[in-house]
Scaffold this active site. Structure first.
Site, mmCIF file in Angstrom:
data_model
loop_
_atom_site.group_PDB
_atom_site.id
_atom_site.type_symbol
_atom_site.label_atom_id
_atom_site.label_comp_id
_atom_site.label_asym_id
_atom_site.label_seq_id
_atom_site.Cartn_x
_atom_site.Cartn_y
_atom_site.Cartn_z
ATOM 1 N N TYR A 18 31.245 38.743 38.665
ATOM 2 C CA TYR A 18 31.021 39.017 39.973
ATOM 3 C C TYR A 18 31.035 37.549 40.760
ATOM 4 C CZ TYR A 18 28.999 39.665 44.690
ATOM 5 O OH TYR A 18 28.752 39.669 46.041
ATOM 6 N N HIS A 22 33.791 35.731 43.333
ATOM 7 C CA HIS A 22 33.364 35.533 44.651
ATOM 8 C C HIS A 22 33.192 33.881 44.899
ATOM 9 C CE1 HIS A 22 32.935 39.598 44.449
ATOM 10 N NE2 HIS A 22 33.119 39.569 46.193
ATOM 11 N N TYR A 41 33.189 38.575 57.665
ATOM 12 C CA TYR A 41 32.936 39.271 56.262
ATOM 13 C C TYR A 41 31.868 38.618 55.422
ATOM 14 C CZ TYR A 41 33.634 42.642 52.389
ATOM 15 O OH TYR A 41 33.532 43.346 51.374
#
Length: 79
Positions: A18, A22, A41
């Site tokens: 993860y 990112h 975002y």
């Protein structure tokens, strides 16, 4: 504009992948998200609880349709 958010738990074993994804977000993914009327975002990860909090501002008129477009995008699926 509509403000939206969600909270998601991440399994400890998924955290390294993860974080890598990112940290290295593909520019095409950011462009696709923007084309789906999503702005500002932001994603936050709370550790050690492994809780992800995501926030964005939706500037469109049909969120479900824009999300369906995102789901069909090959680059989103690859990422």
């Amino acid at each position: 504009m509509e403000r939206m958010a969600f909270v998601l738990g991440i399994k400890p074993e998924a955290l390294p992948e993860y974080k890598r994804l990112h940290r290295e977000t593909w520019p095409e993914v950011i462009e696709i998200i923007s084309a789906a009327n999503i702005r500002n975002y932001s994603i936050f990860l709370k550790e050690p609880e492994n809780l992800l909090f995501a926030y964005w501002e939706y500037h469109g008129t049909d969120f479900a349709a824009d999300q369906a477009k995102l789901a069909k995008e090959p680059r989103m699926q690859d990422w």
